[in-house]
Structures are given as C-alpha cells and as structure tokens.
Enzyme design. Structure first.
Site, PDB file in Angstrom:
ATOM      1  N   HIS A 221       0.800  -1.222   0.000  1.00 39.03           N
ATOM      2  CA  HIS A 221       0.000   0.000   0.000  1.00 39.03           C
ATOM      3  C   HIS A 221       0.839   1.282   0.000  1.00 39.03           C
ATOM      4  O   HIS A 221       0.297   2.374  -0.083  1.00 39.03           O
ATOM      5  CB  HIS A 221      -0.933   0.037   1.209  1.00 39.03           C
TER       6      HIS A 221
HETATM    7  C1  UD1 Z   1      -2.075   5.261   6.220  1.00 41.31           C
HETATM    8  C2  UD1 Z   1      -0.761   5.665   6.876  1.00 41.31           C
HETATM    9  C3  UD1 Z   1       0.263   4.546   6.698  1.00 41.31           C
HETATM   10  C4  UD1 Z   1      -0.279   3.218   7.172  1.00 41.31           C
HETATM   11  C5  UD1 Z   1      -1.588   2.940   6.448  1.00 41.31           C
HETATM   12  C6  UD1 Z   1      -2.186   1.625   6.862  1.00 41.31           C
HETATM   13  C7  UD1 Z   1      -0.153   8.064   6.833  1.00 41.31           C
HETATM   14  C8  UD1 Z   1       0.743   9.051   6.207  1.00 41.31           C
HETATM   15  N1  UD1 Z   1      -0.177   6.844   6.257  1.00 41.31           N
HETATM   16  O1  UD1 Z   1      -1.830   5.188   4.830  1.00 41.31           O
HETATM   17  O2  UD1 Z   1       1.409   4.856   7.442  1.00 41.31           O
HETATM   18  O3  UD1 Z   1       0.652   2.211   6.897  1.00 41.31           O
HETATM   19  O4  UD1 Z   1      -2.489   4.013   6.740  1.00 41.31           O
HETATM   20  O5  UD1 Z   1      -3.360   1.360   6.212  1.00 41.31           O
HETATM   21  O6  UD1 Z   1      -0.811   8.371   7.804  1.00 41.31           O
HETATM   22  N2  UD1 Z   1      -9.304   4.998   2.317  1.00 41.31           N
HETATM   23  C9  UD1 Z   1     -10.457   4.274   2.292  1.00 41.31           C
HETATM   24  N3  UD1 Z   1     -11.007   3.875   3.455  1.00 41.31           N
HETATM   25  C10 UD1 Z   1     -10.456   4.200   4.659  1.00 41.31           C
HETATM   26  C11 UD1 Z   1      -9.275   4.947   4.674  1.00 41.31           C
HETATM   27  C12 UD1 Z   1      -8.705   5.335   3.495  1.00 41.31           C
HETATM   28  O7  UD1 Z   1     -10.972   3.964   1.234  1.00 41.31           O
HETATM   29  O8  UD1 Z   1     -11.018   3.804   5.694  1.00 41.31           O
HETATM   30  C13 UD1 Z   1      -8.676   5.414   1.063  1.00 41.31           C
HETATM   31  C14 UD1 Z   1      -8.559   6.920   1.003  1.00 41.31           C
HETATM   32  O9  UD1 Z   1      -9.627   7.481   0.333  1.00 41.31           O
HETATM   33  C15 UD1 Z   1      -7.266   7.139   0.282  1.00 41.31           C
HETATM   34  C16 UD1 Z   1      -6.473   5.871   0.520  1.00 41.31           C
HETATM   35  O10 UD1 Z   1      -7.359   4.896   1.036  1.00 41.31           O
HETATM   36  O11 UD1 Z   1      -7.470   7.258  -1.090  1.00 41.31           O
HETATM   37  C17 UD1 Z   1      -5.330   6.122   1.448  1.00 41.31           C
HETATM   38  O12 UD1 Z   1      -5.762   6.474   2.780  1.00 41.31           O
HETATM   39  P1  UD1 Z   1      -4.843   7.379   3.749  1.00 41.31           P
HETATM   40  O13 UD1 Z   1      -5.426   7.403   5.107  1.00 41.31           O
HETATM   41  O14 UD1 Z   1      -4.563   8.671   3.088  1.00 41.31           O
HETATM   42  O15 UD1 Z   1      -3.443   6.685   3.801  1.00 41.31           O
HETATM   43  P2  UD1 Z   1      -3.033   5.153   3.784  1.00 41.31           P
HETATM   44  O16 UD1 Z   1      -2.426   4.862   2.467  1.00 41.31           O
HETATM   45  O17 UD1 Z   1      -4.128   4.260   4.267  1.00 41.31           O
END
Ligand code: UD1
Length: 390
Positions: A221
């Site tokens: 991821h």
């Molecule tokens: C975040 C953390 C990362 C951790 C990861 C575990 C930061 C900088 N990154 O990254 O360290 O390893 O979580 O999962 O804080 N999304 C959903 N549903 C959710 C949450 C997110 O669909 O419940 C989607 C969002 O719309 C976004 C993507 O997933 O497009 C990334 O989510 P985001 O919270 O920005 O960062 P992660 O890549 O999950």
C-alpha cells in the site's frame, strides 16, 4: 472513558489509522489495570473510516469504542493533518489531558502531537526512534517531528536510542520497553482464523491455499509501490513470478485497489495464481501470516509480526525503519528486484527460508512496562505539578 483516579486530567489516547489499533489495544488494557493512573479517553481521528479498515479491527482487538471520533476522513496530507489539528484542539482545551499518548507514524500521530505541544501538554510517543532515513516516506517525516515534540519516548529496539541521540533528543526522555504490537499478536494468536475459512468466506475455493506448494501472503500500500503505474507494474510482475511457484493471497488496501483498476493491472493479476481479497480483520490476517510460507509486504508492522511468527518476510522496499527484523528476524529487503526475489523464493522452497529469532523484549509485556513507567511519571508530577517533562 475508563475508571477514574487522581486529580490530573485524562490520559488522552489517540488512534487514527489501521496500524494504530493493535498498538493502542494492549496499552488501554494495561492502563486500566493500574490504579495510580488517571482515567483514559480514547480519541479516533477518523483517518481510516471503512468498516474493513476500522470497526472490524476494533472488534477483533476488543478495543472499546472511541469516546470521541473526529471524523476527519481522507484528504491530501496537508488537509488531513490540518483537519485533525483543527478538530483536536478544542478537545484538548476542554478535557485538559494529563498527557496525549500517540503511537506509530501516521498523519494523526503528528497532528495531535503538534496540537498538544503548542498547548504545553506532555506527549508520550509509543514506537519512537524508528528511522528509514528516507524522507520520501510521509511516515518518516511524521516520525522525526513527533519524536522532537515528545516528552516521553518508548522504543521497540535499542538502535532507536542511537537515532534519537543523533537528533539531539536527551536520553532521559527515552525508554526501551519492547514492542506493543507483539503484545497484541501474542494475546490474539490463539484466536487466529484458519486461512481456508478466510478464503472460503471471500467466495474462493480453499484449494487455492491447500496445495503442496502452500501459499504466500501479499500486502502492498506504500505510495512508492502503488501510486506510480510503472512501479506498480513492476511490483505486480514480481508477484506474478512468485505465484508461478507459490500461490499468493492478497488482501488489497483501498489505495492499491483503486490503482489496480486505474493502471489496468486487473487482467494480469486474474491470469496469475493470485487471489485478491478485501482488507481483512486482525484475526484473519494473523491466520494468513502464521501459516504462510512467505509474506511479501511493504508494511512496517507486518515486518515485525512475521519476525515474531518466524515466517520469512520479503519486504518490497529498499529500506526499512525496522532494521532489527532484518538483522535478527526473518525479514529480507528485496525492493521490486525480480532476481533478489527469485533467490529468496529458491531458498524458501529449498530450506524454508530465514527463521531468525525474536528480538529482546518482544515478549507480550510491553504495555505493562509502559503503564508502570507512566504511573511513576504521574506520581512524580502529582507531587511536583509545575514540572512538565519526564
Ligand atoms: C495510512 C498511513 C500509513 C499506514 C496505512 C495503513 C499516513 C501518512 N499513512 O496510509 O502509514 O501504513 O495508513 O493502512 O498516515 N481509504 C479508504 N477507506 C479508509 C481509509 C482510506 O478507502 O477507511 C482510502 C482513502 O480514500 C485514500 C487511501 O485509502 O485514497 C489512502 O488512505 P490514507 O489514510 O490517506 O493513507 P493510507 O495509504 O491508508
């Protein structure tokens, strides 16, 4: 909130994203068992909000529902961090915490630390001092800054103190206590869901994981692997290669899922022996990892969990903030290098691969050590309230 105690405000415990929950769960249990600690207040920033990324993990880890959810949701790093800060500040003003306890390295960790520090509220950082020395990773920025702001820094490995000393952080603020993530792993391992059940529940034939070759588990991821079409294409090519020898099961993070579709990688994956699942619960992940022949990942926590489970881990990154998993544990850094991966898979097929040993103090008792230490800190503060720092 948990049961009450002295005159200080609550221990405000912050979680935001999936990897925070398994770190906070044992801490909340340990805090509740120490009479000398103030009550706890669990705050969820809402960084992760999907059922699969969030509530399921709360249930699996027997975490109490948060006392408050800030519901920040997704956004750019600036927007997400700023939104957490904006919504966390009035909470701090209102409850006047004894301290703010943050874990790991996600955006919520840094955002809440910044708010607390401007309010002169003590900050406790659990899992301090890890460094990848790669500032391309948003988490590295979060780690560096959170550690600068923290008053008490609990570390998982001895080398973390060396990193912190280099950054000018006084040794009196740092305590080597072990790894709370492994507390959760050991507490829940016996309840792990069998892999055949997980695969069948997702609508696949359990035969995919029951062949003579066993199976491998994939999680990817990191933006560096999944946000760029060429890099993600390379990563998928590596997985397709491996799947020719060991079938793979891949619970796909939402970030990776949307890019598989956007970059047109779905067909390649479908044609390979790679089973794509939705993000899984904690007990399903434990079941998958514990019985896998190999785990291929870019996660930080999974590097540690596989070391504790003695399962070979191939980390698809060029660096790690958790070098102890390479030096002592089962981890090997392979990046997206097909030759390196092939050599490791050869070794796994031939010998079972790297076994390693479990690092010092990854013994299931870290949260208890932290609770005892914090109890001392609270006692010292109650007798000398003007002193803020450890
Ligand atoms: C975040 C953390 C990362 C951790 C990861 C575990 C930061 C900088 N990154 O990254 O360290 O390893 O979580 O999962 O804080 N999304 C959903 N549903 C959710 C949450 C997110 O669909 O419940 C989607 C969002 O719309 C976004 C993507 O997933 O497009 C990334 O989510 P985001 O919270 O920005 O960062 P992660 O890549 O999950």
């Amino acid at each position: 909130m948990s049961e009450a105690s002295p005159s200080l405000g609550p221990l405000v415990c912050v979680v935001g994203a999936r990897p925070n929950y398994m770190k906070m769960a044992p801490l909340l249990r340990a805090f509740a068992s120490r009479g000398g600690l103030p009550k706890t207040m669990l705050i969820h920033t809402g960084q992760h909000y999907d059922l699969a990324m969030n509530e399921r993990l709360f249930t699996d880890l027997q975490l109490p529902p948060p006392d408050l959810n800030l519901e920040v949701g997704s956004g750019t790093h600036a927007v997400q961090t700023a939104e957490v800060m904006r919504r966390f500040e009035p909470v701090v003003d209102d409850v006047k915490p004894a301290c703010v306890i943050v874990v790991g390295d996600v955006n919520s960790t840094l955002a809440c630390s910044l708010v607390a520090s401007k309010k002169r509220i003590s900050i406790v950082h659990v899992e301090a001092g890890l460094r990848s020395f790669d500032r391309e990773m948003p988490e590295e920025i979060n780690r560096l800054l959170t550690d600068q702001l923290a008053d008490i820094l609990y570390t998982t490995e001895r080398d973390a103190s060396v990193n912190l000393a280099r950054e000018g952080i006084d040794a009196s603020r740092v305590r080597f206590v072990g790894n709370v993530m492994i507390d959760s792993l050991l507490a829940h391992k016996a309840r792990a869901v069998p892999v055949a059940t997980t695969v069948a529940r997702a609508g696949f034939d359990p035969a995919v994981v029951e062949g003579a070759a066993g199976f491998g588990v994939v999680t990817l991821h990191r933006p560096s692997n999944v946000d760029d079409p060429a890099s993600f294409g390379e990563a998928v090519a590596v997985l397709v290669d491996v799947a020719q020898r060991i079938p793979l099961v891949w619970p796909v993070h939402p970030r990776a899922r949307s890019n598989i579709d956007r970059f047109g990688l779905a067909a390649t994956l479908r044609d390979a022996a790679i089973t794509l699942l939705e993000p899984q619960g904690y007990l399903e992940m434990l079941g998958l990892m514990a019985t896998a022949r190999v785990v291929m990942t870019d996660s930080g926590g999974i590097q540690e969990e596989t070391t504790a489970l003695a399962v070979p881990c191939l980390t698809m990154r060029e660096n790690t903030e958790r070098p102890i998993t390479v030096v002592q544990g089962t981890n090997t850094l392979v990046g997206r290098n097909r030759k390196r991966v092939r050599d490791c898979i050869d070794d796994i097929v031939r010998t079972g691969g790297k076994r390693g040993r479990v690092p010092e103090l990854w013994d299931g008792k870290t949260a208890e050590r932290i609770a005892i230490d914090l109890e001392r800190w609270v006692a010292a503060r109650t007798s000398a309230p003007e002193r803020r720092v450890a």
